[in-house]
Design a protein around this motif. Sequence first.
Motif, PDB file in Angstrom:
ATOM      1  N   THR A  55       0.715  -1.065  -0.017  1.00 32.39           N
ATOM      2  CA  THR A  55      -0.054  -0.047  -0.122  1.00 32.39           C
ATOM      3  C   THR A  55       0.950   1.383   0.059  1.00 32.39           C
ATOM      4  O   THR A  55       1.819   1.022   0.644  1.00 32.39           O
ATOM      5  CB  THR A  55      -0.931   0.100   1.220  1.00 32.39           C
ATOM      6  OG1 THR A  55      -1.749  -1.079   1.313  1.00 32.39           O
ATOM      7  CG2 THR A  55      -1.633   1.191   1.088  1.00 32.39           C
ATOM      8  N   TRP A  56       0.350   2.240  -1.012  1.00 32.41           N
ATOM      9  CA  TRP A  56       1.198   3.530  -0.641  1.00 32.41           C
ATOM     10  C   TRP A  56       0.258   4.675  -0.586  1.00 32.41           C
ATOM     11  O   TRP A  56      -0.959   4.581  -1.151  1.00 32.41           O
ATOM     12  CB  TRP A  56       1.963   3.715  -2.059  1.00 32.41           C
ATOM     13  CG  TRP A  56       1.499   3.405  -3.255  1.00 32.41           C
ATOM     14  CD1 TRP A  56       1.105   2.376  -4.240  1.00 32.41           C
ATOM     15  CD2 TRP A  56       0.838   4.666  -4.025  1.00 32.41           C
ATOM     16  NE1 TRP A  56       0.641   2.666  -5.002  1.00 32.41           N
ATOM     17  CE2 TRP A  56       0.239   4.019  -5.417  1.00 32.41           C
ATOM     18  CE3 TRP A  56       0.630   6.045  -3.902  1.00 32.41           C
ATOM     19  CZ2 TRP A  56      -0.323   4.894  -6.119  1.00 32.41           C
ATOM     20  CZ3 TRP A  56       0.027   6.957  -4.854  1.00 32.41           C
ATOM     21  CH2 TRP A  56      -0.535   6.221  -6.181  1.00 32.41           C
ATOM     22  N   TYR A  57       0.565   5.755  -0.076  1.00 30.77           N
ATOM     23  CA  TYR A  57       0.028   6.851   0.148  1.00 30.77           C
ATOM     24  C   TYR A  57       0.607   8.250  -0.230  1.00 30.77           C
ATOM     25  O   TYR A  57       1.826   8.127  -0.318  1.00 30.77           O
ATOM     26  CB  TYR A  57      -0.720   7.103   1.627  1.00 30.77           C
ATOM     27  CG  TYR A  57      -1.605   5.951   1.916  1.00 30.77           C
ATOM     28  CD1 TYR A  57      -2.920   5.951   1.739  1.00 30.77           C
ATOM     29  CD2 TYR A  57      -1.013   5.125   2.824  1.00 30.77           C
ATOM     30  CE1 TYR A  57      -3.587   4.721   2.181  1.00 30.77           C
ATOM     31  CE2 TYR A  57      -1.703   3.807   3.410  1.00 30.77           C
ATOM     32  CZ  TYR A  57      -3.268   3.868   2.879  1.00 30.77           C
ATOM     33  OH  TYR A  57      -3.844   2.938   3.749  1.00 30.77           O
ATOM     34  N   ILE A  58      -0.323   9.284  -0.680  1.00 34.24           N
ATOM     35  CA  ILE A  58       0.193  10.599  -0.596  1.00 34.24           C
ATOM     36  C   ILE A  58       0.031  11.556   0.577  1.00 34.24           C
ATOM     37  O   ILE A  58       0.408  12.945   0.516  1.00 34.24           O
ATOM     38  CB  ILE A  58      -0.024  11.341  -2.088  1.00 34.24           C
ATOM     39  CG1 ILE A  58      -1.522  11.442  -2.068  1.00 34.24           C
ATOM     40  CG2 ILE A  58       0.587  10.456  -3.240  1.00 34.24           C
ATOM     41  CD1 ILE A  58      -2.149  12.279  -3.293  1.00 34.24           C
ATOM     42  N   ASN A  59      -0.740  11.040   1.467  1.00 37.76           N
ATOM     43  CA  ASN A  59      -1.123  11.816   2.443  1.00 37.76           C
ATOM     44  C   ASN A  59      -0.781  10.986   4.020  1.00 37.76           C
ATOM     45  O   ASN A  59      -1.259  10.100   3.921  1.00 37.76           O
ATOM     46  CB  ASN A  59      -2.735  12.123   2.376  1.00 37.76           C
ATOM     47  CG  ASN A  59      -3.164  13.006   3.609  1.00 37.76           C
ATOM     48  OD1 ASN A  59      -3.331  12.489   4.523  1.00 37.76           O
ATOM     49  ND2 ASN A  59      -3.668  14.113   3.215  1.00 37.76           N
ATOM     50  N   ALA A  60      -0.266  11.729   4.741  1.00 37.97           N
ATOM     51  CA  ALA A  60       0.109  11.099   6.031  1.00 37.97           C
ATOM     52  C   ALA A  60      -0.680  10.772   6.768  1.00 37.97           C
ATOM     53  O   ALA A  60      -0.792   9.665   7.420  1.00 37.97           O
ATOM     54  CB  ALA A  60       1.536  12.001   6.665  1.00 37.97           C
ATOM     55  N   ASP A  61      -1.834  11.381   6.861  1.00 39.48           N
ATOM     56  CA  ASP A  61      -3.005  11.223   7.688  1.00 39.48           C
ATOM     57  C   ASP A  61      -3.429   9.670   7.201  1.00 39.48           C
ATOM     58  O   ASP A  61      -4.003   9.012   8.143  1.00 39.48           O
ATOM     59  CB  ASP A  61      -3.943  12.216   7.617  1.00 39.48           C
ATOM     60  CG  ASP A  61      -3.656  13.531   8.325  1.00 39.48           C
ATOM     61  OD1 ASP A  61      -2.587  13.333   9.065  1.00 39.48           O
ATOM     62  OD2 ASP A  61      -4.322  14.557   8.051  1.00 39.48           O
ATOM     63  N   ASP A  62      -3.596   9.267   5.916  1.00 42.08           N
ATOM     64  CA  ASP A  62      -4.354   8.325   5.611  1.00 42.08           C
ATOM     65  C   ASP A  62      -3.401   6.975   5.996  1.00 42.08           C
ATOM     66  O   ASP A  62      -3.689   6.077   6.304  1.00 42.08           O
ATOM     67  CB  ASP A  62      -4.378   8.066   3.881  1.00 42.08           C
ATOM     68  CG  ASP A  62      -5.332   9.266   3.375  1.00 42.08           C
ATOM     69  OD1 ASP A  62      -6.418   9.604   4.220  1.00 42.08           O
ATOM     70  OD2 ASP A  62      -5.249   9.844   2.271  1.00 42.08           O
TER      71      ASP A  62
END
Length: 323
Positions: A55-62
Motif C-alpha cells: 500500500t502507498w499513500y500521498i497523505n500522511a494522515d491516510d
Amino acid sequence: MSLKEIKWGIIGCGDVTEVKSGPAFNKIKNSSLVAVMRRDAAKAEDYAKRHGVPTWYINADDLINDTEVNAIYIATPPGSHEEYTLKAIASGKPVYVEKPMTLNAESAKRMTEAANGSGIKLTIAHYRRAQPMFLKIKKLIDEAVIGDIRFVKLEMYQSSTNELIAKSDEDWRRNPEVSGGGLFHDLAPHQLDLMYYFFGEIESFSGLELNQARLSAADDFVTRQIKFKNGVVFNGTWCFTVAAADQNDVCEIYGSQGKISFSIFGNTVTVSVREKKENIVFDSIPHVEQPMIEKVVNYFLEQGPNPCPPEDGVLSMILLDGR
C-alpha cells in the motif's frame, strides 16, 4: 493490548529509506513493511512496487489511520517530525523517528511529553548505538582498556562539494527552516549522541556557530565543548567549507594508558596502549539501521528496553541548539 507483530508504515519514503532503513523492516523477525507515504504519487507508487510494499499513500494522515499499520517510521526532513509524531501518538501507534529528532529542543520536549503522557512508545533513530563497531568502543571504554578517560577530540571537516552528505533535489539540509540548522544538524546528532551514550550525564556545555562562507542560510562552522559529570571533557569542531584535500572525520578518545581512534562514518577502530597498536576492522552493514530497528521492534513488542528514549533525543537537540 500488546502487539505480536510490527506492521510498519513509513512517512517519507525518500532516498534515506532506499537502503539505509527501508529494506530492513522486512528482514527482522515479527516485522514487516506494509505501507509507505510520499507526497509525490509517482515516486510513492514506484517505491512501493520496487520494495514489494502492498500500500502507498500521498497523505500522511491516510497512512497513520490505516488499520493495517500499527507502528510508524517517520523519515521526512526534521521540519515535519513533530507534526507527524504527535498525530501518530494521538492515533495510539508507536513511533520510530529519524534523527535529528526535530527542529529544536522545545519541539523535542513537546514530542516527549506527548509520548510519556499517553503511554505511547517513541524511539529516536540514533542508530549507531546499535552497530557492532560502536558497541565495541563502549565495551573498550567500560573495561578501561585505555585506562581512565581524560578527554575526547572530534574533527569533522568537509568541503562544500563533499560526497559524504546525502544530496536532495531541494537541498533541504542547508535550509535551517527545514533541517533545524544545516549540515551540522544532519551529521552531528550521530556524534553527539554517541558521546552521551559512551560517557553518561553532562555537567555543562558551550560552543559557537558561524556562517563563514555564506553559501546558504545555515552555519557552516560549529564547535561544542562538553564536560561530563565523570570528568571527561569533549571538544568537537565541525567545518563544512574546507579544501577537499583537508577533509577529515576522526574521533580520538584519550585515556591515562592509551588512545582509541575511529571515524564516525568509517569501519575501523584503532586501539593504542603503550607500545602496542591494534586495528579492529568491522564488516560493512548492508542496511545500517537494521541493528537499531531490530531493537526497536523488540521494544515495541515489549521484549526489550527502549534503545534510544525520547529524553536522549531531547538532550541531543539541546546540544545541537547550543543552549
